[in-house]
Design an enzyme around this catalytic site. Structure first.
Site, short mmCIF file in Angstrom:
data_model
loop_
_atom_site.label_atom_id
_atom_site.label_comp_id
_atom_site.label_asym_id
_atom_site.label_seq_id
_atom_site.Cartn_x
_atom_site.Cartn_y
_atom_site.Cartn_z
N GLU A 75 13.51 6.92 -6.46
CA GLU A 75 13.65 7.12 -7.89
C GLU A 75 14.07 8.55 -8.21
O GLU A 75 14.80 8.78 -9.17
CB GLU A 75 12.32 6.80 -8.59
CG GLU A 75 12.38 6.91 -10.10
CD GLU A 75 11.10 6.48 -10.78
OE1 GLU A 75 11.06 6.51 -12.03
OE2 GLU A 75 10.13 6.12 -10.09
N HIS A 106 3.47 0.88 -3.52
CA HIS A 106 3.84 1.78 -4.61
C HIS A 106 5.13 2.51 -4.31
O HIS A 106 6.06 2.54 -5.13
CB HIS A 106 2.73 2.80 -4.91
CG HIS A 106 3.10 3.70 -6.04
ND1 HIS A 106 3.73 4.91 -5.83
CD2 HIS A 106 2.98 3.56 -7.38
CE1 HIS A 106 3.97 5.48 -7.00
NE2 HIS A 106 3.52 4.68 -7.96
N HIS A 118 14.49 0.82 -9.03
CA HIS A 118 15.19 2.05 -9.41
C HIS A 118 16.35 2.33 -8.47
O HIS A 118 17.50 2.25 -8.87
CB HIS A 118 14.24 3.26 -9.49
CG HIS A 118 13.13 3.09 -10.46
ND1 HIS A 118 13.34 2.77 -11.79
CD2 HIS A 118 11.77 3.20 -10.31
CE1 HIS A 118 12.18 2.68 -12.41
NE2 HIS A 118 11.21 2.92 -11.55
N TYR A 133 -1.35 -1.49 -10.37
CA TYR A 133 -2.08 -0.68 -9.40
C TYR A 133 -3.38 -0.10 -9.94
O TYR A 133 -4.08 0.65 -9.23
CB TYR A 133 -1.20 0.45 -8.85
CG TYR A 133 -0.52 1.33 -9.88
CD1 TYR A 133 -1.19 2.36 -10.51
CD2 TYR A 133 0.82 1.12 -10.20
CE1 TYR A 133 -0.57 3.16 -11.45
CE2 TYR A 133 1.46 1.92 -11.13
CZ TYR A 133 0.77 2.94 -11.75
OH TYR A 133 1.39 3.74 -12.68
N ASP A 136 10.01 -1.58 -17.13
CA ASP A 136 9.20 -0.51 -16.53
C ASP A 136 8.17 0.05 -17.50
O ASP A 136 7.14 -0.56 -17.75
CB ASP A 136 10.14 0.58 -16.01
CG ASP A 136 9.45 1.56 -15.07
OD1 ASP A 136 8.21 1.47 -14.90
OD2 ASP A 136 10.12 2.43 -14.51
#
Length: 455
Positions: A247, A218, A281, A129, A332
């Site tokens: 998350e 996102h 997640h 991003y 991640d």
């Protein structure tokens, strides 16, 4: 043609003509032939042919990393002062993002992808991003950051699914903050146009089996509801779609307050739950959320070492799998880059959360680290057991190290680490041995040099 001879190998049961699939099995003295990056023959119980590369130990399919933020590797070992609460981590993450340039990112990502390769990953989904210059102005080459990542993957020899991410809001009903400005686009339509242009550029520059483009949202915090509807209507259906989902409890609370739905419910409202969705997640789900994701056949990407490092919690992986979702694994923020530790952490988290052993079998853990990510990727993924026709992406693990000595071969996901990886083959080519990349050298040296660019 390439030939690899393995002391032992995890293969699909029944490798002869007409044999049906009977699940993974460990075969002895196996020769694997590959052409054009695909396995063309698997022959057990033979001596090595002249010229065959020897792969000592136990050979597994190489792992798939279904969730990566390459620049977060900067944070490893740097966010724990003053007890390292979330705000310490967040401040350092935004500072690191602000310091990225295309040149520095290419150097860093090359090092990070090299670390993945020597650990036994042959593919990665990069959730990207950081699109523009600080302040949000596009680069003269509008895909400068994306192309830097693609070149880095090509240099390291890893398969890359570049997930171009839509990021339009700093929270539900909130604009992007100044430190987030370079993440955003003018609006969802500008993102769709840029995504289409990026796909064309990547397809014309890189081999499709090695570098391809996917899409990501996102989060429901970062994409307003009206734009979710546009994505559902206009995003090309051949692209994998990823999203950070539930998350943290605060994300659920904000979504419920604004929309009367959980984040999963909001995606369901707009028809975004499907087999092509990879939800990352999923740490804090309701029972209804679990059923929705399972019934949709979505993939859930768990990142156990990151979820532990960030104190996110333990996600309901067993319940999601039982409901019909596929489980994949990612690294991640790269607190650890080690597929074996991610597999083990998935099972250990389940044991800690439930008070029961044996939540996932070693075969299920290996599936999560390989074929579980197949719908998360736009490039090929190795299956959970080697078979003819699959990509020739292999990882050999020493069977007699201090960690693995005495382990049954199929239980190595519960005992091995990347320190035990002796050889890595990607696309039929031997790319790394004993922790050293054949073209680029030791990843520690690459990382040391790249990290000098960041405070």
């Amino acid at each position: 043609m390439k030939r690899y001879w393995c002391e032992q190998a995890v293969v699909q049961g029944g490798t002869g003509p007409g044999a049906g699939p009977t699940g993974p099995t460990v075969a002895e003295r196996v020769e694997i032939e590959a052409e054009d990056g695909r396995i063309t023959r698997i022959t057990p119980s033979v001596d090595a042919s002249p010229g065959a590369h020897l792969l000592p130990g136990v050979v597994f399919p190489a792992a798939a990393n279904a969730h990566s933020h390459a620049f977060h590797r900067i944070l490893r070992g740097r966010t724990h002062h003053n007890r390292g609460d979330f705000w310490v981590w967040r401040e350092h993450m935004y500072r690191s993002a602000a310091e990225l340039t295309p040149e520095a990112y290419e150097q860093l990502a090359t090092a990070v992808f090299t670390e993945m390769v020597v650990a036994g990953f042959s593919s990665v989904a990069e959730f990207h991003y950081v699109h523009h210059q600080p302040g949000g102005k596009p680069y003269a080459e509008p895909h400068a950051m994306e192309l830097a990542l693609a070149r880095a993957a090509a240099a390291a020899g890893i398969r890359l699914t570049l997930l171009d991410t839509l990021y339009l809001a700093g929270g539900i009903g909130m604009p992007l903050s100044p430190e987030q400005a370079r993440f955003g686009d003018r609006d969802v339509h500008a993102w769709l146009d840029r995504l289409a242009s990026l796909r064309t550029h990547i397809a014309g520059t890189f081999p499709p089996g090695m570098v391809s483009v996917g899409a990501a949202l996102h989060s429901v915090r970062g994409v307003p509801e009206a734009d979710l509807a546009v994505v559902a209507d206009q995003l090309p259906h051949d692209l994998p779609l990823h999203i950070h989902l539930s998350e943290q409890p605060a994300e659920n609370a904000a979504c419920l307050a604004a929309h009367g739905l959980t984040p999963t419910g909001l995606l369901a409202r707009h028809g975004l739950l499907s087999p092509r969705l990879s939800a990352v997640h999923c740490t804090h789900l309701t029972a209804e959320d679990i059923d929705l994701l399972g019934n949709a056949g979505a993939t859930v990407v768990m990142c156990p070492t990151t979820e532990a490092d960030l104190a996110d919690g333990i996600g309901p992986a067993r319940a999601l799998s039982d409901a019909g979702a596929s489980i994949a694994l990612g690294t991640d923020q790269h607190a650890v880059i080690d597929p074996w530790i991610e597999m083990r952490a998935l099972e250990y988290g389940e044991r800690l959360g439930s008070g029961e052993r044996g939540r996932f079998s070693p075969e299920e853990l290996l599936h999560a680290a390989t074929e579980g990510a197949v719908r998360s990727m736009a490039t090929p993924v190795a299956p959970e057991a080697l078979r003819v026709g699959a990509v020739c992406d292999l990882v050999a693990v020493a069977a007699g190290s201090a960690r693995t000595a005495g382990s049954k071969p199929q239980q190595l996901p519960l005992s091995a680490t990347t320190a035990d990886v002796t050889s890595v083959v990607i696309n039929g080519e031997l790319v790394a041995s004993d922790g050293v990349h054949h073209r680029l050298g030791a990843p520690g040296s690459l990382l040391t040099a790249a990290l000098k660019n960041f405070s």
